[in-house]
Design a protein around this motif. Structure first.
Motif, PDB file in Angstrom:
ATOM      1  N   THR A   1       0.849  -1.200   0.000  1.00 46.37           N
ATOM      2  CA  THR A   1       0.000   0.000   0.000  1.00 46.37           C
ATOM      3  C   THR A   1       0.882   1.247   0.000  1.00 46.37           C
ATOM      4  OG1 THR A   1      -0.162  -0.266   2.401  1.00 46.37           O
ATOM      5  CG2 THR A   1      -2.027  -1.022   1.106  1.00 46.37           C
ATOM      6  N   GLU A   2       0.411   2.244  -0.670  1.00 50.42           N
ATOM      7  CA  GLU A   2       1.177   3.487  -0.751  1.00 50.42           C
ATOM      8  C   GLU A   2       1.035   4.271   0.551  1.00 50.42           C
ATOM      9  OE1 GLU A   2       0.405   5.733  -4.292  1.00 50.42           O
ATOM     10  OE2 GLU A   2       1.995   7.171  -3.860  1.00 50.42           O
ATOM     11  N   LEU A   3       2.195   4.737   1.038  1.00 56.61           N
ATOM     12  CA  LEU A   3       2.201   5.494   2.292  1.00 56.61           C
ATOM     13  C   LEU A   3       1.826   6.950   2.018  1.00 56.61           C
ATOM     14  CD1 LEU A   3       5.553   4.131   3.737  1.00 56.61           C
ATOM     15  CD2 LEU A   3       3.316   3.800   4.786  1.00 56.61           C
TER      16      LEU A   3
ATOM     17  N   LYS B   1       2.263  10.883   1.910  1.00 58.32           N
ATOM     18  CA  LYS B   1       3.471  11.634   1.535  1.00 58.32           C
ATOM     19  C   LYS B   1       4.434  11.902   2.697  1.00 58.32           C
ATOM     20  CE  LYS B   1       3.382  13.054  -2.963  1.00 58.32           C
ATOM     21  NZ  LYS B   1       3.140  11.685  -3.475  1.00 58.32           N
TER      22      LYS B   1
ATOM     23  N   GLN C   1       6.901   9.013   3.635  1.00 55.78           N
ATOM     24  CA  GLN C   1       7.632   8.362   2.559  1.00 55.78           C
ATOM     25  C   GLN C   1       9.151   8.559   2.612  1.00 55.78           C
ATOM     26  OE1 GLN C   1       5.906   9.208  -1.257  1.00 55.78           O
ATOM     27  NE2 GLN C   1       3.978   8.197  -0.773  1.00 55.78           N
TER      28      GLN C   1
ATOM     29  N   ARG D   1       8.171   4.491  -0.576  1.00 61.79           N
ATOM     30  CA  ARG D   1       6.843   4.944  -0.969  1.00 61.79           C
ATOM     31  C   ARG D   1       5.740   3.946  -0.574  1.00 61.79           C
ATOM     32  NH1 ARG D   1       5.299   6.026  -7.223  1.00 61.79           N
ATOM     33  NH2 ARG D   1       3.139   6.646  -6.866  1.00 61.79           N
ATOM     34  N   TYR D   2       6.158   2.645  -0.535  1.00 59.76           N
ATOM     35  CA  TYR D   2       5.156   1.617  -0.247  1.00 59.76           C
ATOM     36  C   TYR D   2       5.486   0.822   1.000  1.00 59.76           C
ATOM     37  CZ  TYR D   2       3.747   2.401  -5.094  1.00 59.76           C
ATOM     38  OH  TYR D   2       3.346   2.958  -6.276  1.00 59.76           O
ATOM     39  N   LYS D   3       4.439   0.311   1.638  1.00 61.30           N
ATOM     40  CA  LYS D   3       4.605  -0.531   2.804  1.00 61.30           C
ATOM     41  C   LYS D   3       3.801  -1.813   2.626  1.00 61.30           C
ATOM     42  CE  LYS D   3       4.164  -0.642   7.822  1.00 61.30           C
ATOM     43  NZ  LYS D   3       3.652  -0.027   9.023  1.00 61.30           N
TER      44      LYS D   3
ATOM     45  N   GLY E   1      10.604   1.123  -2.324  1.00 62.43           N
ATOM     46  CA  GLY E   1      10.117   1.795  -3.520  1.00 62.43           C
ATOM     47  C   GLY E   1      10.401   3.276  -3.554  1.00 62.43           C
TER      48      GLY E   1
END
Ligand SMILES: [Zn+2]
Length: 139
Positions: A117-119, A121, A124, A128-130, A139
């Motif tokens: 899933t995208e974190l 802003k 980050q 960018r992702y977790k 990422g």
């Protein structure tokens, strides 16, 4: 929808044929030729029926094998992935399914495709992702 009834019928016909041959063997020689001929006709009929039914069973078996092969191909396709910029992605997209990015750690450790899933802003800094499963950030 294939079924096994043709195998059952085929085997029943073979049993009938065997019963007739036993009768033929035990027929007293004093009996008329007509009776022997009748039994032979029944025998041929039973064997023909068995042949037809077992051919059908063979065709059904072939169809089943092809269906299994197609399904296996479909299943393998699901796991065909490509590695790109720290994540895995499905090689071919599958309708109704997300094509990635998937957690690289979970895929290499457990061979599981876990959608990351995208974190937001502000979080980050390390990536960018977790991954919701192992918590890996990238990422
Ligand atoms: Zn993970």
């Amino acid at each position: 929808m294939p079924d096994i009834s043709s195998i059952s019928v085929g085997l029943q016909s073979i049993k009938t044929a065997l019963d007739i041959t036993k009768e033929l063997r035990s027929i007293n020689s004093s009996l008329k030729d007509a009776e022997v001929k009748l039994k032979l006709a029944e025998l041929i009929e039973a064997l023909s029926e068995a042949k037809i039914q077992l051919s059908e069973a063979r065709e059904e078996n072939q169809e089943l094998k092809e269906t299994i092969k197609a399904l296996e191909k479909e299943l393998n396709k699901e796991n065909e992935v490509v590695f790109k910029e720290s994540f895995y992605y499905l090689k071919d997209s599958i309708e109704g399914k997300a094509g990635g990015p998937f957690c690289a750690k979970c895929y290499s450790d457990e061979h599981k495709l876990i959608l990351v899933t995208e974190l937001p802003k502000q979080f980050q800094d390390f990536g960018r992702y977790k991954c919701p499963k192992c918590g890996d950030i990238g990422g």
